[in-house]
Design a protein around this motif. Structure first.
Motif, PDB file in Angstrom:
ATOM      1  N   TYR A  93     -15.334   8.314 -27.414  1.00  0.00           N
ATOM      2  CA  TYR A  93     -16.253   9.136 -26.642  1.00  0.00           C
ATOM      3  C   TYR A  93     -17.641   9.070 -27.267  1.00  0.00           C
ATOM      4  O   TYR A  93     -17.796   8.763 -28.444  1.00  0.00           O
ATOM      5  N   ALA A 260     -12.501  16.461 -24.505  1.00  0.00           N
ATOM      6  CA  ALA A 260     -13.276  15.261 -24.190  1.00  0.00           C
ATOM      7  C   ALA A 260     -14.205  15.500 -23.018  1.00  0.00           C
ATOM      8  O   ALA A 260     -15.358  15.065 -23.015  1.00  0.00           O
ATOM      9  N   ARG A 263     -17.214  17.315 -24.234  1.00  0.00           N
ATOM     10  CA  ARG A 263     -18.112  16.460 -24.995  1.00  0.00           C
ATOM     11  C   ARG A 263     -18.905  15.557 -24.072  1.00  0.00           C
ATOM     12  O   ARG A 263     -20.102  15.361 -24.235  1.00  0.00           O
ATOM     13  N   GLU A 264     -18.235  14.971 -23.076  1.00  0.00           N
ATOM     14  CA  GLU A 264     -18.915  14.065 -22.164  1.00  0.00           C
ATOM     15  C   GLU A 264     -20.007  14.794 -21.389  1.00  0.00           C
ATOM     16  O   GLU A 264     -21.119  14.309 -21.238  1.00  0.00           O
TER      17      GLU A 264
END
Length: 279
Positions: A93, A260, A263-264
């Motif tokens: 990521y 995730a 975070r993205e």
């Protein structure tokens, strides 16, 4: 026989004594270590901390289950106290600057290296040869035995922490890494009755050390590693249509998916403002 071995060890020079250990004992420090920040884990690690000049494998069930939170204390010590750099090679990521700052890591000393898996091992070896590097973190799904041996040799010749993050299913294969551990996410007690955001602040990891200089653990360590607010999606964000909705019960796979996703989303918002250096 045991007494004979002990006498033989005592007759050795101190530097050679440190390189010997009995199979029923956890090895003493072969070189300098850095505390993990978790006393129970430090007690289970040879040398009482993450080993400098040695390769450590973190085997995870899913990317993002807590492997970075496990390393926060060491990375903060390296980038802030020691003023050394951290190199992330081929992470799955985009590195989340907001979370790194919330953890107290000096983001100006973090480098992100984009590399195909075939080139990632070479990049990791080169990074370990550089002065001023405190830690090298590399992600890989596949690794040939000779590549692992080269990476371990490069780590031995360095003054850095070296972490290789791989899928948990490779635990059945041998590795040149002297320290290997499986990291599995665990939910807090009573998670089924909690709102998702609450139990994410109490989520943790089960750590099973499957290889170390010493006997295996009697049972996996259970550690609480809460997800900070900076890593979660904004409260007003709508879930994507293809994501499965879950108000209370979220299985272990969803821990990585949710983290995730946060975070993205955050990385896209801040990419233009505070990018991490990349190569």
């Amino acid at each position: 026989m045991t007494a004979v071995i002990q006498l033989a060890v005592q007759a050795l020079a101190p530097n050679l004594q440190r390189q010997m250990w009995q199979g029923d004992q956890v090895a003493g420090p072969l070189a300098q270590t850095i505390s993990s920040g978790h006393p129970a884990l430090d007690r289970a690690l040879p040398g009482q901390g993450w080993p400098i000049g040695s390769l450590t494998e973190l085997l995870v069930e899913h990317d993002g289950v807590g492997e970075m939170r496990l390393l926060v204390y060491a990375l903060r010590q390296l980038t802030v106290e020691a003023e050394r750099h951290v190199v992330m090679i081929a992470p799955p990521y985009h590195p989340h600057t907001t979370a790194l700052k919330a953890w107290g890591i000096a983001v100006e000393r973090v480098f992100w290296v984009r590399a195909a898996e075939a080139q990632a091992f070479w990049a990791a070896e080169q990074a370990l040869k550089q002065g001023g590097i405190g830690a090298v973190l590399m992600w890989a799904s596949n690794a040939r035995p000779e590549a692992l041996r080269r990476l371990q040799v490069a780590a031995q010749d360095s003054r850095s922490l070296a972490f290789l993050i791989r899928p948990a299913n490779v635990a059945v294969h041998s590795s040149a890494a002297p320290l290997r551990m499986i990291c599995s996410p665990i939910l807090p007690n009573g998670a089924q009755a909690m709102k998702r955001r609450l139990w994410l602040h109490k989520v943790g990891l089960a750590i099973d050390i499957i290889k170390r200089r010493g006997p295996p653990l009697a049972e996996p360590l259970r550690m609480e590693l809460p997800v900070q607010e900076a890593m979660l999606p904004a409260r007003t964000a709508r879930p994507r249509r293809h994501e499965r909705k879950a108000n209370h019960v979220v299985d272990r796979c969803d821990i990585a998916t949710l983290i995730a996703g946060g975070r993205e989303a955050a990385s896209v918002r801040e990419r233009e403002h505070e990018p991490i250096e990349s190569a």
